[in-house]
Design a protein around this motif. Structure first.
Motif, mmCIF file in Angstrom:
data_model
loop_
_atom_site.group_PDB
_atom_site.id
_atom_site.type_symbol
_atom_site.label_atom_id
_atom_site.label_comp_id
_atom_site.label_asym_id
_atom_site.label_seq_id
_atom_site.Cartn_x
_atom_site.Cartn_y
_atom_site.Cartn_z
ATOM 1 N N SER A 10 0.737 -1.068 0.109
ATOM 2 C CA SER A 10 0.161 0.076 -0.078
ATOM 3 C C SER A 10 0.835 1.258 0.092
ATOM 4 N N ASP A 11 0.718 2.144 -1.054
ATOM 5 C CA ASP A 11 1.346 3.260 -1.161
ATOM 6 C C ASP A 11 2.682 3.379 -0.944
ATOM 7 N N GLY A 12 3.442 2.317 -1.459
ATOM 8 C CA GLY A 12 4.774 2.248 -1.345
ATOM 9 C C GLY A 12 5.344 1.509 -0.224
ATOM 10 N N VAL A 13 4.777 1.114 0.791
ATOM 11 C CA VAL A 13 5.092 0.296 1.647
ATOM 12 C C VAL A 13 4.745 -1.129 1.692
ATOM 13 N N ALA A 14 5.373 -2.154 1.794
ATOM 14 C CA ALA A 14 5.306 -3.701 1.771
ATOM 15 C C ALA A 14 5.297 -4.094 3.253
ATOM 16 N N ARG A 15 4.158 -4.510 3.765
ATOM 17 C CA ARG A 15 3.988 -4.866 4.975
ATOM 18 C C ARG A 15 4.004 -6.511 5.080
ATOM 19 N N ILE A 16 4.957 -7.097 5.643
ATOM 20 C CA ILE A 16 5.235 -8.694 5.570
ATOM 21 C C ILE A 16 4.926 -8.973 6.975
ATOM 22 N N VAL A 17 3.942 -10.057 7.170
ATOM 23 C CA VAL A 17 3.242 -10.480 8.273
ATOM 24 C C VAL A 17 3.773 -12.190 8.609
ATOM 25 N N LEU A 18 4.304 -12.494 9.663
ATOM 26 C CA LEU A 18 4.567 -13.909 9.899
ATOM 27 C C LEU A 18 3.262 -14.415 10.166
ATOM 28 N N ASN A 19 2.716 -15.463 9.634
ATOM 29 C CA ASN A 19 1.185 -15.844 9.774
ATOM 30 C C ASN A 19 1.052 -17.197 10.379
ATOM 31 N N ARG A 20 1.595 -17.624 11.569
ATOM 32 C CA ARG A 20 1.480 -18.911 11.892
ATOM 33 C C ARG A 20 1.068 -18.557 13.584
ATOM 34 N N ASP A 33 10.432 -20.641 3.166
ATOM 35 C CA ASP A 33 10.421 -20.613 1.579
ATOM 36 C C ASP A 33 9.631 -19.348 1.427
ATOM 37 N N ALA A 34 8.670 -19.160 2.037
ATOM 38 C CA ALA A 34 7.557 -18.042 1.756
ATOM 39 C C ALA A 34 8.201 -16.787 2.004
ATOM 40 N N LEU A 35 8.608 -16.764 3.132
ATOM 41 C CA LEU A 35 9.796 -15.481 3.371
ATOM 42 C C LEU A 35 10.779 -15.200 2.307
ATOM 43 N N LEU A 36 11.381 -16.251 1.830
ATOM 44 C CA LEU A 36 12.416 -15.930 0.867
ATOM 45 C C LEU A 36 11.857 -15.345 -0.310
ATOM 46 N N ASP A 37 10.630 -16.040 -0.753
ATOM 47 C CA ASP A 37 10.058 -15.565 -2.084
ATOM 48 C C ASP A 37 9.639 -14.120 -1.658
ATOM 49 N N THR A 38 8.988 -13.624 -0.504
ATOM 50 C CA THR A 38 8.389 -12.479 -0.192
ATOM 51 C C THR A 38 9.726 -11.442 -0.153
ATOM 52 N N ALA A 39 10.731 -11.912 0.324
ATOM 53 C CA ALA A 39 12.131 -10.954 0.353
ATOM 54 C C ALA A 39 12.395 -10.387 -1.026
ATOM 55 N N LEU A 40 12.676 -11.686 -1.937
ATOM 56 C CA LEU A 40 12.710 -11.287 -3.232
ATOM 57 C C LEU A 40 12.105 -10.379 -4.056
ATOM 58 N N ARG A 41 10.546 -10.549 -3.613
ATOM 59 C CA ARG A 41 9.603 -9.616 -4.203
ATOM 60 C C ARG A 41 9.831 -8.317 -3.893
ATOM 61 N N CYS A 42 9.956 -8.115 -2.329
ATOM 62 C CA CYS A 42 10.056 -6.555 -2.022
ATOM 63 C C CYS A 42 11.399 -6.162 -2.363
ATOM 64 N N ALA A 43 12.470 -6.607 -2.453
ATOM 65 C CA ALA A 43 13.577 -6.091 -2.806
ATOM 66 C C ALA A 43 13.895 -5.620 -4.234
ATOM 67 N N ASN A 44 12.858 -6.342 -5.051
ATOM 68 C CA ASN A 44 13.192 -6.250 -6.705
ATOM 69 C C ASN A 44 12.039 -5.691 -7.152
ATOM 70 N N GLN A 89 19.138 -16.857 3.702
ATOM 71 C CA GLN A 89 18.985 -16.083 2.347
ATOM 72 C C GLN A 89 17.907 -15.158 2.172
ATOM 73 N N ALA A 90 16.885 -15.283 3.074
ATOM 74 C CA ALA A 90 15.960 -14.299 3.116
ATOM 75 C C ALA A 90 16.502 -12.959 3.864
ATOM 76 N N MET A 91 16.939 -13.292 4.978
ATOM 77 C CA MET A 91 17.485 -12.167 5.714
ATOM 78 C C MET A 91 18.673 -11.530 5.025
ATOM 79 N N THR A 92 19.475 -12.021 4.436
ATOM 80 C CA THR A 92 20.414 -11.437 3.403
ATOM 81 C C THR A 92 20.095 -10.471 2.426
#
Length: 262
Positions: A10-20, A33-44, A89-92
């Motif tokens: 939303s409006d330039g902000v990506a909000r990642i929620v750990l959801n378990r 795995d999902a966190l890595l995919d999300t990190a790649l999406r946000c970074a790029n 990988q996600a945290m890097t």
């Protein structure tokens, strides 16, 4: 199945929620795995200008899912290598991305959850949060970058105490020793986090990314070599669209418009 990681844009902000939330947001392989995919999406994604990381429910993250550890005891070395490797990988990626990250610690953080909680450029915590290394209580050693992050944030002596004694650090102490940026009044975490994210997202995001890299590199540099890095960085920033807009705005005595003029 419920997605183990949620992503809200939303409006330039990506909000990642750990959801378990029913498992304290414990990290299993699907979550990693999902966190890595999300990190790649946000970074790029160039439309993402600031990332917020938080947890669903009453916990931020209790660390790895110990039940999964027990269930994979026959091949535990390979299991942990894959799980921790994916998380690393996600945290890097999140650490290296060219945009700032805020962590909103909505509740207790332990193990790799502590590593994630303190990985943001700014860390805001609910008064109900607390922090525990957790590893030595189950005969393991830290991961998630904890042994890199903790000494740099709180000093070697505090890091040794937190990790080796496995003691709990409350938010008052966490703020006092520099583990977090500040404690936020009860029920105000989401509001203050959203306001901070909006402010950062409207700022000179590329320059923030460069400043992040300089800060990370500083611990591996001598004084003179770090100033060389700063020299190269400020020269590039001066030629950038952000730098030109910032200088123009200052001279014209108006707020800089880094979103639409860069």
């Amino acid at each position: 199945m419920t997605d183990p990681v949620l992503l809200e844009l939303s409006d330039g902000v990506a909000r990642i929620v750990l959801n378990r939330p029913d498992r304290g947001n414990a990290i299993n392989q699907p979550m990693a795995d999902a966190l890595l995919d999300t990190a790649l999406r946000c970074a790029n994604d160039p439309d993402v200008r600031c990332v917020v990381l938080t947890g669903a429910g009453k916990m931020f993250c209790v660390g790895g899912d110990i039940a999964d550890f027990a269930g994979n005891s026959a091949g535990i070395a390979a299991f942990l290598s894959r799980l921790a490797g994916t998380l690393h990988q996600a945290m890097t990626i999140l650490a290296a991305m060219n945009k700032p990250m805020i962590c909103l610690v909505n509740g207790p953080a332990a193990g790799a959850g502590l590593s994630m909680a303190i990985s943001g450029d700014m860390v805001l915590a609910d008064p109900a949060a607390h922090f525990t290394a957790g590893y030595l209580g189950i005969g393991l050693t830290p991961d998630g970058g904890m042994t890199w992050l903790l000494p740099r944030l709180v000093g070697m002596r505090q890091a040794q105490d937190i990790i080796l004694t496995n003691r709990r650090v409350d938010t008052t102490e966490a703020a006092a020793i520099g583990l977090i940026s500040r404690v936020v009044a009860d029920t105000e975490l989401e509001r203050e986090g959203a306001e901070l994210a909006a402010r950062l997202a409207s700022g000179a995001v590329a320059s923030m990314g460069a400043a992040r890299r300089l800060l990370h590199e500083s611990f591996a540099s001598g004084f003179a070599s770090q100033m060389d890095r700063e020299l190269s960085s400020i020269a590039r920033a001066g030629e950038s669209a952000e730098g030109r807009e910032g200088v123009r705005a200052f001279l014209e005595r108006r707020p800089a418009d880094f979103r639409t003029r860069t």
